[in-house]
Write a protein that holds these residues in place. Structure first.
Motif, PDB file in Angstrom:
ATOM      1  N   THR A 148      90.480 -33.346 -47.236  1.00 28.02           N
ATOM      2  CA  THR A 148      91.229 -32.538 -46.672  1.00 28.02           C
ATOM      3  C   THR A 148      90.481 -31.111 -45.844  1.00 28.02           C
ATOM      4  OG1 THR A 148      89.884 -31.569 -48.948  1.00 28.02           O
ATOM      5  CG2 THR A 148      91.930 -33.462 -48.911  1.00 28.02           C
ATOM      6  N   ASN A 149      89.046 -31.652 -45.245  1.00 30.48           N
ATOM      7  CA  ASN A 149      87.979 -30.955 -45.336  1.00 30.48           C
ATOM      8  C   ASN A 149      87.737 -30.300 -45.871  1.00 30.48           C
ATOM      9  OD1 ASN A 149      86.539 -30.666 -43.240  1.00 30.48           O
ATOM     10  ND2 ASN A 149      88.021 -28.512 -41.721  1.00 30.48           N
ATOM     11  N   GLY A 150      88.083 -30.066 -47.576  1.00 29.73           N
ATOM     12  CA  GLY A 150      87.802 -28.782 -48.420  1.00 29.73           C
ATOM     13  C   GLY A 150      88.153 -27.730 -48.417  1.00 29.73           C
ATOM     14  N   LEU A 151      90.187 -28.164 -48.062  1.00 28.26           N
ATOM     15  CA  LEU A 151      91.359 -27.505 -48.016  1.00 28.26           C
ATOM     16  C   LEU A 151      92.207 -27.784 -49.080  1.00 28.26           C
ATOM     17  CD1 LEU A 151      91.679 -26.766 -44.636  1.00 28.26           C
ATOM     18  CD2 LEU A 151      90.019 -25.222 -46.037  1.00 28.26           C
ATOM     19  N   THR A 152      93.483 -27.617 -49.642  1.00 25.99           N
ATOM     20  CA  THR A 152      94.553 -27.788 -50.366  1.00 25.99           C
ATOM     21  C   THR A 152      95.394 -28.259 -49.630  1.00 25.99           C
ATOM     22  OG1 THR A 152      94.717 -26.117 -50.823  1.00 25.99           O
ATOM     23  CG2 THR A 152      93.430 -26.877 -52.079  1.00 25.99           C
ATOM     24  N   TYR A 153      95.867 -29.397 -50.132  1.00 25.39           N
ATOM     25  CA  TYR A 153      97.817 -29.095 -49.135  1.00 25.39           C
ATOM     26  C   TYR A 153      98.298 -28.487 -50.167  1.00 25.39           C
ATOM     27  CZ  TYR A 153      95.797 -33.344 -47.417  1.00 25.39           C
ATOM     28  OH  TYR A 153      95.712 -33.934 -46.268  1.00 25.39           O
ATOM     29  N   ASN A 154      99.027 -26.928 -49.646  1.00 24.23           N
ATOM     30  CA  ASN A 154      99.643 -26.166 -50.308  1.00 24.23           C
ATOM     31  C   ASN A 154     101.484 -26.469 -50.330  1.00 24.23           C
ATOM     32  OD1 ASN A 154      97.916 -24.336 -50.692  1.00 24.23           O
ATOM     33  ND2 ASN A 154      98.017 -23.661 -48.459  1.00 24.23           N
ATOM     34  N   ASN A 155     101.576 -27.020 -49.305  1.00 24.96           N
ATOM     35  CA  ASN A 155     103.532 -27.395 -49.801  1.00 24.96           C
ATOM     36  C   ASN A 155     103.929 -28.826 -49.548  1.00 24.96           C
ATOM     37  OD1 ASN A 155     105.965 -27.686 -48.988  1.00 24.96           O
ATOM     38  ND2 ASN A 155     105.763 -27.872 -46.065  1.00 24.96           N
ATOM     39  N   LEU A 156     103.846 -28.844 -51.367  1.00 22.50           N
ATOM     40  CA  LEU A 156     103.825 -30.290 -52.005  1.00 22.50           C
ATOM     41  C   LEU A 156     105.989 -30.242 -52.351  1.00 22.50           C
ATOM     42  CD1 LEU A 156     100.965 -30.817 -53.600  1.00 22.50           C
ATOM     43  CD2 LEU A 156     101.365 -31.418 -51.730  1.00 22.50           C
ATOM     44  N   SER A 157     106.797 -29.351 -52.181  1.00 21.70           N
ATOM     45  CA  SER A 157     107.458 -29.727 -52.595  1.00 21.70           C
ATOM     46  C   SER A 157     109.018 -29.881 -51.321  1.00 21.70           C
ATOM     47  CB  SER A 157     108.337 -28.100 -52.193  1.00 21.70           C
ATOM     48  OG  SER A 157     108.356 -27.737 -50.737  1.00 21.70           O
TER      49      SER A 157
END
Length: 248
Positions: free
Chosen positions: A161-170
């Motif tokens: 993730t390069n330290g980021l998050t996945y925001n779109n999981l819908s």
């Protein structure tokens, strides 16, 4: 007369010891009761069905992790990697929801949610099995083995993730990969899905421990591994299985 007095004194000591042991062993439960009483007095909205369901949905993930950890502890081990395995499984599920790109074929696959869930559980089970193999076959102390796997799983999750998050999981309906919103936010009969999952897993875990041969093997190997092995219990298989279940 002296015998009667001695008997009464012995009975009183046993009763006092039992009460003291009960208070000691149940201190966490009694502390929880005290907290509930205090917060119920401070806020009239605390001890309501709606608030209890919200709190239950917040702690459901920890309850599910605790079921796996229970198996490991009953086996006489410890698993420090459960949080990092959770992180790795979570980001893997998020990555699959964004699409699996296959450069050789020039396509991007969007697996349905059920496939994402199955693949994520398989990934967690595989990492847990690594713990089990290290502990049971290579005789690495559980603390050291699971600590190493913890850092590896956490590092892989951060690299993905390069330290980021996945925001779109819908997901998107046209891609057929929707459903995480339903799993995360919907309710059945007013009860959050996560709480229902926790309850089902707790019941299945209880039945496995109390009604199955594996449960008896687990208690036996956790109590005295050498004696259980001499009695015919496959202690190595039991140890690998409990770590695999903990990871899953």
């Amino acid at each position: 007369m002296s015998d009667t007095t001695a008997t009464a004194a012995t009975a009183r000591k046993k009763r006092d010891f039992s009460i003291g042991r009960l208070l000691l062993e149940g201190r966490a439960f009694f502390a929880l009761i005290a907290i509930i009483v205090v917060f119920s007095i401070l806020s009239p909205n605390y001890l309501t069905i709606g608030n209890l369901l919200i709190m239950a949905s917040h702690v459901a993930i920890y309850g599910i992790l605790a079921i796996g950890m229970l198996l490991v502890i009953l086996n006489g081990g410890i698993d420090l990697s459960v949080g990092s395995i959770l992180a790795l499984a979570g980001v893997s599920a998020g990555a699959m929801m964004q699409g699996i790109q296959i450069d050789a074929m020039g396509v991007i696959l969007y697996p349905p949610v059920w496939a994402v869930v199955v693949l994520t559980c398989v990934l967690g089970a595989a990492v847990g099995a690594v713990n089990g193999v290290l502990v049971s076959i290579f005789k690495v102390p559980a603390f050291v083995a699971t600590l190493g796997v913890m850092y590896v799983a956490r590092g892989v999750a951060l690299l993905m993730t390069n330290g980021l998050t996945y925001n779109n999981l819908s997901g998107r309906a046209e891609l057929g990969n929707t459903g995480f919103d339903w799993l995360g936010f919907n309710r059945i009969g007013g009860v959050p899905i996560s709480v229902i999952v926790l309850a089902v897993l707790a019941i299945l875990g209880g039945l496995m421990l109390s009604r199955s041969s594996f449960g008896r093997w687990l208690y036996a190997s956790g109590g005295n591994e050498r004696a259980a092995e001499l009695s015919g219990v496959p202690t190595r298989l039991v140890k690998i299985t409990v770590y695999t279940l903990s990871g899953m």
